[in-house]
Design a protein around this motif. Structure first.
Motif, PDB file in Angstrom:
ATOM      1  N   ARG A  24       1.116  -1.640   0.032  1.00  0.00           N
ATOM      2  CA  ARG A  24       0.040  -0.319  -0.218  1.00  0.00           C
ATOM      3  C   ARG A  24       0.771   1.054   0.321  1.00  0.00           C
ATOM      4  O   ARG A  24       0.437   2.253  -0.595  1.00  0.00           O
ATOM      5  CB  ARG A  24      -1.032  -0.034   1.090  1.00  0.00           C
ATOM      6  CG  ARG A  24      -1.775   1.277   1.192  1.00  0.00           C
ATOM      7  CD  ARG A  24      -3.213   1.180   2.067  1.00  0.00           C
ATOM      8  NE  ARG A  24      -3.521   2.538   2.268  1.00  0.00           N
ATOM      9  CZ  ARG A  24      -4.622   2.653   1.236  1.00  0.00           C
ATOM     10  NH1 ARG A  24      -4.648   1.834   0.446  1.00  0.00           N
ATOM     11  NH2 ARG A  24      -4.960   4.132   0.971  1.00  0.00           N
ATOM     12  N   ILE A  28       6.591   2.960   3.588  1.00  0.00           N
ATOM     13  CA  ILE A  28       7.115   1.834   4.243  1.00  0.00           C
ATOM     14  C   ILE A  28       7.536   0.071   4.688  1.00  0.00           C
ATOM     15  O   ILE A  28       8.135   0.378   4.757  1.00  0.00           O
ATOM     16  CB  ILE A  28       5.296   1.737   5.199  1.00  0.00           C
ATOM     17  CG1 ILE A  28       4.820   2.793   5.648  1.00  0.00           C
ATOM     18  CG2 ILE A  28       5.145   0.380   5.785  1.00  0.00           C
ATOM     19  CD1 ILE A  28       3.601   2.314   6.308  1.00  0.00           C
ATOM     20  N   VAL A 127      -5.176  -3.276   6.890  1.00  0.00           N
ATOM     21  CA  VAL A 127      -3.851  -3.166   6.579  1.00  0.00           C
ATOM     22  C   VAL A 127      -3.530  -5.026   5.776  1.00  0.00           C
ATOM     23  O   VAL A 127      -4.488  -5.838   7.026  1.00  0.00           O
ATOM     24  CB  VAL A 127      -2.443  -2.821   7.675  1.00  0.00           C
ATOM     25  CG1 VAL A 127      -0.900  -3.922   7.275  1.00  0.00           C
ATOM     26  CG2 VAL A 127      -3.269  -2.133   8.206  1.00  0.00           C
ATOM     27  N   ASN A 128      -3.421  -5.431   5.042  1.00  0.00           N
ATOM     28  CA  ASN A 128      -3.113  -6.314   4.263  1.00  0.00           C
ATOM     29  C   ASN A 128      -1.350  -7.293   5.402  1.00  0.00           C
ATOM     30  O   ASN A 128      -0.974  -6.766   4.929  1.00  0.00           O
ATOM     31  CB  ASN A 128      -2.453  -6.818   2.844  1.00  0.00           C
ATOM     32  CG  ASN A 128      -2.602  -8.445   2.987  1.00  0.00           C
ATOM     33  OD1 ASN A 128      -2.223  -8.604   3.286  1.00  0.00           O
ATOM     34  ND2 ASN A 128      -2.302  -8.343   1.142  1.00  0.00           N
ATOM     35  N   TYR A 132       2.238  -7.334   4.482  1.00  0.00           N
ATOM     36  CA  TYR A 132       3.049  -6.575   5.373  1.00  0.00           C
ATOM     37  C   TYR A 132       4.251  -7.365   6.369  1.00  0.00           C
ATOM     38  O   TYR A 132       5.254  -6.342   6.028  1.00  0.00           O
ATOM     39  CB  TYR A 132       2.254  -5.308   7.131  1.00  0.00           C
ATOM     40  CG  TYR A 132       2.893  -4.467   7.206  1.00  0.00           C
ATOM     41  CD1 TYR A 132       3.398  -3.401   7.058  1.00  0.00           C
ATOM     42  CD2 TYR A 132       2.862  -4.758   8.471  1.00  0.00           C
ATOM     43  CE1 TYR A 132       4.720  -2.562   8.398  1.00  0.00           C
ATOM     44  CE2 TYR A 132       4.097  -4.707   9.716  1.00  0.00           C
ATOM     45  CZ  TYR A 132       4.596  -3.126   9.143  1.00  0.00           C
ATOM     46  OH  TYR A 132       5.579  -2.082  10.393  1.00  0.00           O
TER      47      TYR A 132
END
Lengths: 247, 250
Positions: A24, A28, A127-128, A132
């Protein structure tokens, strides 16, 4: 049992589909890659270095002891040490060791996050979590472990050199000539390819078992053990397949 | 508003939820109560999508949530905040980073804006000077409050709390309850709380749903509980001597 196997492979494939999605936020993701590179790859440098130096030294002693025939030139000790390190030790053996070190680390870390609902918390935020937590581990290990293999190769040769100079088991000049004799660069590429594939297997399998851990701390322990066993077995199988394909 | 219609769920052939129907309004604290193992957490996790219901519908306002694909479901999750039973704070992050985590992912705020927002949320739950502390360095009550701060960081429309008082002393429990109630009213959030703490029921239960062995047996307000003629509910609510005395006095 066959059904269980295919069910497991199916779950692994679905998990991989969840992992390999576009991050995403790239910022990050890249930051996480660096964090994982530090933890998984740089953290393994001392262990790999230590093992490589000693194995290089042992290989020289064993090869020298097995080549006592005066008709065989002593430079073959260096040659065979180099080939053993390049073909098998620096990729397969190091990755089997890393399967234990990195595999248990990843599996227990993600497993603990699962049983303490931290993964659920990520999913609840949208959040996946697989993407992540797992993708940076796979990418950093797959990209950087081949460099670790190169380092292991160099240190193995240095270990051999040190034992030759310290014990005089063969002439240093013979050892160095052997190292340069009939050098096939493809063996290095072959070893790097194997290391990349094995690193992918270690990180993805360990993450998979950690991600689906259940049953409290005992469950985390079980998933960690399973991860190491399955990753090690997969390394051996893929070692055979890749060797057949590449050599 | 959240509406649950004919919700059923089973695990490995054992049915744990049977035809649950309930409606939860915005700006209200709705409580799901019941004994341990009655299916409260399964109801909550089925509503938020952590469990896939076998049958039934979960509506978030006019969106049929459990028929959504993975991506739209994830989009909707951004409007949901959840406080987990064990707080579920990320071990690898400090209190401040935990609250900033959803902001990092889903906003384009600058670093200082995110820090300000996280400080605001932490202050809102009565926590200051915990920025650099890791979850293991915080008490249970502080962890819950950081959990609430993280849950409200993105201004959620829906808030879920799974056993927010478990493991807390009575004073801290009341404080957490009040906090949940204040936040619910302040931001007009649809809040669903799982609990078996009767203090919570009486303090913040705008609406209460009683579940036993996967069946919904009673629904009403916290005030109605004392006058209920549901035997199973009475047995649960008035299980202690103190509670029975209170009922007799009434």
């Amino acid at each position: 049992m066959i059904r269980d196997f295919f069910e497991l492979v199916g779950r692994y494939a679905i998990f991989m589909k969840k992992v390999f999605q576009r991050p995403r936020k790239w910022r990050i993701f890249i930051k996480q890659c660096f964090v994982q590179a530090d933890s998984l790859v740089l953290g393994s440098v001392p262990l790999v270095a230590l093992i490589s130096i000693f194995i290089g030294a042992v290989l020289v002693i064993q090869t020298a002891n097995n080549l006592q025939n005066p008709l065989i030139p002593k430079m073959y000790v260096g040659y065979m040490t180099r080939e053993s390190l390049a073909l098998e030790f620096c990729s397969t053996m190091i990755c089997l060791i890393l399967a234990g070190k990195i595999g248990s680390n990843i599996s227990s870390e993600i497993g603990t996050m699962r049983i303490t609902e931290q993964i659920d918390a990520m999913e609840m935020m949208g959040v996946n979590s697989a993407n992540y937590l797992v993708l940076p581990k796979i990418i950093s290990a797959t990209v950087l472990n081949p460099l670790l293999m190169l380092m292991s190769y160099c240190l193995g040769l240095i270990g051999g050199y040190l034992i030759v100079t310290m014990t005089g088991i063969i002439q240093v000049a013979d050892y160095l000539t052997g190292l340069r004799y009939w050098f096939e660069p493809f063996y290095i590429y072959y070893s790097m390819i194997k290391t990349a594939v094995f690193s992918f297997l270690i990180t993805s399998i360990a993450s998979f078992y950690g991600y689906y851990a259940n049953g409290g701390s005992l469950g985390v322990g079980r998933s960690s053990t399973k991860a190491i066993v399955v990753a090690s077995a997969s390394i051996l199988i893929f070692n055979l397949v890749l060797t057949q394909l590449l050599l | 508003m959240i509406e649950v219609k004919h919700l059923s769920k089973s695990f490995s052939g054992k049915q744990v939820l049977f035809d649950i129907n309930a409606k939860y309004e915005a700006g209200q604290c709705s409580l799901v109560i019941g004994r341990s193992g009655s299916g409260k957490t399964v109801v909550l996790k089925s509503i938020v999508g952590l469990f896939e219901p076998d049958e039934g519908e979960v509506w978030y306002d006019d969106v049929l949530f459990n028929r959504l694909g993975e991506k739209p479901k994830r989009e909707l999750h951004r409007s949901i905040g959840m406080l987990f039973q064990g707080s579920a704070l990320f071990d690898f992050a400090t209190a401040l980073e935990n609250v900033m985590f959803p902001l990092d992912f889903f906003t384009d705020m600058s670093r200082s804006e995110k820090t300000d927002r996280a400080h605001f949320c932490l202050k809102r739950v009565g926590l200051e000077n915990v920025d650099g502390k890791f979850p293991s360095e915080l008490s249970g009550g502080m962890q819950k409050r950081v959990g609430i701060a993280r849950a409200i960081a993105l201004n959620p429309k829906y808030l879920f709390c799974d056993e927010p008082n478990s493991g807390l002393d009575p004073h801290t429990s009341v404080m957490i309850d009040k906090l949940i109630q204040e936040i619910t009213r302040e931001y007009n959030i649809t809040t669903i709380v799982n609990t078996h703490d009767m203090n919570s029921v009486m303090e913040i239960g705008d609406k209460v749903v009683y579940i036993q062995e996967g069946h919904k047996l009673w629904e009403g307000s916290s005030k109605d509980i004392l006058d209920s003629d549901c035997a199973a509910l009475n047995e649960f609510v008035f299980s202690s001597n103190l509670a029975r005395k209170v009922k007799n006095i009434k």
